[in-house]
Design a protein around this motif. Sequence first.
Motif, PDB file in Angstrom:
ATOM      1  N   ALA A   1      12.255  45.739  36.840  1.00  0.00           N
ATOM      2  CA  ALA A   1      11.222  44.807  37.295  1.00  0.00           C
ATOM      3  C   ALA A   1      10.290  45.451  38.310  1.00  0.00           C
ATOM      4  O   ALA A   1       9.064  45.262  38.251  1.00  0.00           O
ATOM      5  CB  ALA A   1      11.885  43.569  37.895  1.00  0.00           C
ATOM      6  N   VAL A   2      10.836  46.231  39.232  1.00  0.00           N
ATOM      7  CA  VAL A   2      10.000  46.888  40.244  1.00  0.00           C
ATOM      8  C   VAL A   2       9.065  47.905  39.590  1.00  0.00           C
ATOM      9  O   VAL A   2       7.877  48.008  39.950  1.00  0.00           O
ATOM     10  CB  VAL A   2      10.888  47.555  41.313  1.00  0.00           C
TER      11      VAL A   2
ATOM     12  N   THR B   1      19.949  34.112  24.033  1.00  0.00           N
ATOM     13  CA  THR B   1      20.559  33.564  25.250  1.00  0.00           C
ATOM     14  C   THR B   1      20.038  34.281  26.489  1.00  0.00           C
ATOM     15  O   THR B   1      19.930  33.671  27.558  1.00  0.00           O
ATOM     16  CB  THR B   1      22.085  33.669  25.184  1.00  0.00           C
ATOM     17  N   GLY B   2      19.702  35.570  26.353  1.00  0.00           N
ATOM     18  CA  GLY B   2      19.100  36.284  27.481  1.00  0.00           C
ATOM     19  C   GLY B   2      17.749  35.706  27.856  1.00  0.00           C
ATOM     20  O   GLY B   2      17.414  35.613  29.046  1.00  0.00           O
ATOM     21  N   ALA B   3      16.955  35.299  26.864  1.00  0.00           N
ATOM     22  CA  ALA B   3      15.674  34.651  27.155  1.00  0.00           C
ATOM     23  C   ALA B   3      15.883  33.298  27.825  1.00  0.00           C
ATOM     24  O   ALA B   3      15.139  32.923  28.741  1.00  0.00           O
ATOM     25  CB  ALA B   3      14.873  34.487  25.863  1.00  0.00           C
ATOM     26  N   LEU B   4      16.901  32.560  27.397  1.00  0.00           N
ATOM     27  CA  LEU B   4      17.179  31.269  28.017  1.00  0.00           C
ATOM     28  C   LEU B   4      17.606  31.431  29.472  1.00  0.00           C
ATOM     29  O   LEU B   4      17.284  30.584  30.313  1.00  0.00           O
ATOM     30  CB  LEU B   4      18.290  30.547  27.238  1.00  0.00           C
ATOM     31  N   ARG B   5      18.310  32.527  29.767  1.00  0.00           N
ATOM     32  CA  ARG B   5      18.842  32.726  31.116  1.00  0.00           C
ATOM     33  C   ARG B   5      17.955  33.631  31.972  1.00  0.00           C
ATOM     34  O   ARG B   5      18.389  34.078  33.041  1.00  0.00           O
ATOM     35  CB  ARG B   5      20.251  33.334  31.023  1.00  0.00           C
ATOM     36  N   ALA B   6      16.756  33.924  31.510  1.00  0.00           N
ATOM     37  CA  ALA B   6      15.885  34.866  32.226  1.00  0.00           C
ATOM     38  C   ALA B   6      15.635  34.414  33.656  1.00  0.00           C
ATOM     39  O   ALA B   6      15.112  33.325  33.887  1.00  0.00           O
ATOM     40  CB  ALA B   6      14.567  35.021  31.476  1.00  0.00           C
ATOM     41  N   PHE B   7      16.000  35.247  34.598  1.00  0.00           N
ATOM     42  CA  PHE B   7      15.792  34.921  36.006  1.00  0.00           C
ATOM     43  C   PHE B   7      15.359  36.136  36.817  1.00  0.00           C
ATOM     44  O   PHE B   7      14.334  36.105  37.506  1.00  0.00           O
ATOM     45  CB  PHE B   7      17.059  34.325  36.624  1.00  0.00           C
ATOM     46  N   ASP B   8      16.136  37.231  36.753  1.00  0.00           N
ATOM     47  CA  ASP B   8      15.902  38.359  37.652  1.00  0.00           C
ATOM     48  C   ASP B   8      14.533  38.986  37.437  1.00  0.00           C
ATOM     49  O   ASP B   8      13.803  39.252  38.401  1.00  0.00           O
ATOM     50  CB  ASP B   8      17.010  39.405  37.502  1.00  0.00           C
ATOM     51  N   LEU B   9      14.149  39.220  36.176  1.00  0.00           N
ATOM     52  CA  LEU B   9      12.834  39.805  35.924  1.00  0.00           C
ATOM     53  C   LEU B   9      11.719  38.883  36.415  1.00  0.00           C
ATOM     54  O   LEU B   9      10.731  39.335  36.993  1.00  0.00           O
ATOM     55  CB  LEU B   9      12.659  40.074  34.428  1.00  0.00           C
ATOM     56  N   VAL B  10      11.898  37.574  36.187  1.00  0.00           N
ATOM     57  CA  VAL B  10      10.873  36.607  36.589  1.00  0.00           C
ATOM     58  C   VAL B  10      10.778  36.529  38.111  1.00  0.00           C
ATOM     59  O   VAL B  10       9.683  36.542  38.685  1.00  0.00           O
ATOM     60  CB  VAL B  10      11.195  35.222  35.993  1.00  0.00           C
TER      61      VAL B  10
ATOM     62  N   ALA C   1      16.166  28.815  34.421  1.00  0.00           N
ATOM     63  CA  ALA C   1      17.049  29.507  35.357  1.00  0.00           C
ATOM     64  C   ALA C   1      16.385  29.668  36.721  1.00  0.00           C
ATOM     65  O   ALA C   1      17.044  29.569  37.766  1.00  0.00           O
ATOM     66  CB  ALA C   1      17.438  30.870  34.798  1.00  0.00           C
ATOM     67  N   LEU C   2      15.079  29.909  36.738  1.00  0.00           N
ATOM     68  CA  LEU C   2      14.356  30.027  38.009  1.00  0.00           C
ATOM     69  C   LEU C   2      14.325  28.686  38.739  1.00  0.00           C
ATOM     70  O   LEU C   2      14.539  28.625  39.957  1.00  0.00           O
ATOM     71  CB  LEU C   2      12.933  30.517  37.757  1.00  0.00           C
ATOM     72  N   LEU C   3      14.083  27.604  38.002  1.00  0.00           N
ATOM     73  CA  LEU C   3      14.086  26.280  38.616  1.00  0.00           C
ATOM     74  C   LEU C   3      15.481  25.913  39.124  1.00  0.00           C
ATOM     75  O   LEU C   3      15.615  25.240  40.148  1.00  0.00           O
ATOM     76  CB  LEU C   3      13.595  25.233  37.608  1.00  0.00           C
ATOM     77  N   LEU C   4      16.499  26.342  38.408  1.00  0.00           N
ATOM     78  CA  LEU C   4      17.869  26.115  38.878  1.00  0.00           C
ATOM     79  C   LEU C   4      18.076  26.752  40.243  1.00  0.00           C
ATOM     80  O   LEU C   4      18.626  26.127  41.165  1.00  0.00           O
ATOM     81  CB  LEU C   4      18.861  26.684  37.857  1.00  0.00           C
ATOM     82  N   TYR C   5      17.622  28.007  40.392  1.00  0.00           N
ATOM     83  CA  TYR C   5      17.772  28.695  41.675  1.00  0.00           C
ATOM     84  C   TYR C   5      16.988  27.988  42.775  1.00  0.00           C
ATOM     85  O   TYR C   5      17.500  27.801  43.891  1.00  0.00           O
ATOM     86  CB  TYR C   5      17.289  30.136  41.521  1.00  0.00           C
ATOM     87  N   GLN C   6      15.777  27.586  42.463  1.00  0.00           N
ATOM     88  CA  GLN C   6      14.951  26.926  43.474  1.00  0.00           C
ATOM     89  C   GLN C   6      15.567  25.605  43.921  1.00  0.00           C
ATOM     90  O   GLN C   6      15.581  25.280  45.113  1.00  0.00           O
ATOM     91  CB  GLN C   6      13.549  26.695  42.915  1.00  0.00           C
ATOM     92  N   LYS C   7      16.099  24.828  42.961  1.00  0.00           N
ATOM     93  CA  LYS C   7      16.671  23.534  43.312  1.00  0.00           C
ATOM     94  C   LYS C   7      18.027  23.667  43.984  1.00  0.00           C
ATOM     95  O   LYS C   7      18.460  22.768  44.710  1.00  0.00           O
ATOM     96  CB  LYS C   7      16.771  22.650  42.068  1.00  0.00           C
ATOM     97  N   ALA C   8      18.705  24.768  43.762  1.00  0.00           N
ATOM     98  CA  ALA C   8      20.016  24.944  44.375  1.00  0.00           C
ATOM     99  C   ALA C   8      19.921  25.514  45.783  1.00  0.00           C
ATOM    100  O   ALA C   8      20.744  25.182  46.642  1.00  0.00           O
ATOM    101  CB  ALA C   8      20.883  25.846  43.498  1.00  0.00           C
ATOM    102  N   PHE C   9      18.914  26.371  46.050  1.00  0.00           N
ATOM    103  CA  PHE C   9      18.896  27.097  47.313  1.00  0.00           C
ATOM    104  C   PHE C   9      17.615  26.908  48.131  1.00  0.00           C
ATOM    105  O   PHE C   9      17.668  26.922  49.351  1.00  0.00           O
ATOM    106  CB  PHE C   9      19.110  28.597  47.059  1.00  0.00           C
ATOM    107  N   LEU C  10      16.461  26.745  47.491  1.00  0.00           N
ATOM    108  CA  LEU C  10      15.215  26.651  48.249  1.00  0.00           C
ATOM    109  C   LEU C  10      14.894  25.218  48.620  1.00  0.00           C
ATOM    110  O   LEU C  10      14.594  24.921  49.778  1.00  0.00           O
ATOM    111  CB  LEU C  10      14.065  27.265  47.429  1.00  0.00           C
ATOM    112  N   ASN C  11      14.911  24.330  47.646  1.00  0.00           N
ATOM    113  CA  ASN C  11      14.707  22.899  47.893  1.00  0.00           C
ATOM    114  C   ASN C  11      15.956  22.173  47.407  1.00  0.00           C
ATOM    115  O   ASN C  11      15.974  21.643  46.288  1.00  0.00           O
ATOM    116  CB  ASN C  11      13.461  22.386  47.154  1.00  0.00           C
TER     117      ASN C  11
END
Length: 311
Positions: free
Chosen positions: A140-141, A243-252, A268-278
Amino acid sequence: MRTTVRRPLTASAARAVPRFTTRGRRRGWLGLAYASPAILAYGFVVIVPLFQSLNYSFYKWNGVTTAKWVGIDNYVTFFTDPELAASLAHVLVLIAFFAVLPIIFGLVSAGLLGRGRVKGQGVYRWLLFLPQVLTSVVVAVIWKRIYGPDGPLNLALNAVGLGGLAKNWLGDFDWALPALGLIGTWTALGFCMVLFVSGVTAIPNELYEQARMDGAGPIAEFFAVTLPGLRGQLAIALTLTVTGALRAFDLVWITTQGGPGTSTTTPALLLYQKAFLNPDVGMAAAIGIVLAIFCLIIALIVNRITEEKDA
């Protein structure tokens, strides 16, 4: 009509039967005892958190205050919330880049490299397999730098007189998602290529010789022999890439964090945001459960289709 007379077991044979059964039972318990540490670890790491997440998904909870029972409201929100619906649409686009394109290019590579020697094929394989030995963070970098306003891609476009096409690829509302998808294509292509090439080498040469004797050319040979022989590898590649496309998080997260705006958000990104950011632990758990169900359904469908074709 011939009749068969069964002789009664002798005393020694009668004693041997329960002894054999007891020995088999002992071996079964012994095998279970050896496997029990792995089973317990799997249950503690996977099964218990899964049921905990299922329980959390029926509550509205920020992780601190008292949880409030909401039933299936979190699941209803998943399918009715515009942001979540948009993230599912983005996943469909990513499936084309993460699964369809890598599988197509991987099959072409297998057809070209699997049955003969091609000049430079070692370098070609190395370049395509390189992402598999790099972590997703490094990938990603690297690509974030390539896509940057002053990155190698825009410099190359300016060098060949196409500077009008240069842009901040990951910051463009229209091009951010396709640019992100191409990273997934490059990442998954090496895996698909190696999987298919190894599968081609396992196909008996007699099948290719028979196809050539019947007058089949390279293309007909590919569809008549190579493609059917790679059915198992295709099932594996399709399951893992979709399934990798469904779980895409790190690259995004590393490249765009869902931006610009919400043009590259994924579940997966929204899951992270709702679990830890908001914090909305219940909604995050519901998203995780739905993603797990989607992945399971995809795996079952692919395996079912493969089994039917094999039969």
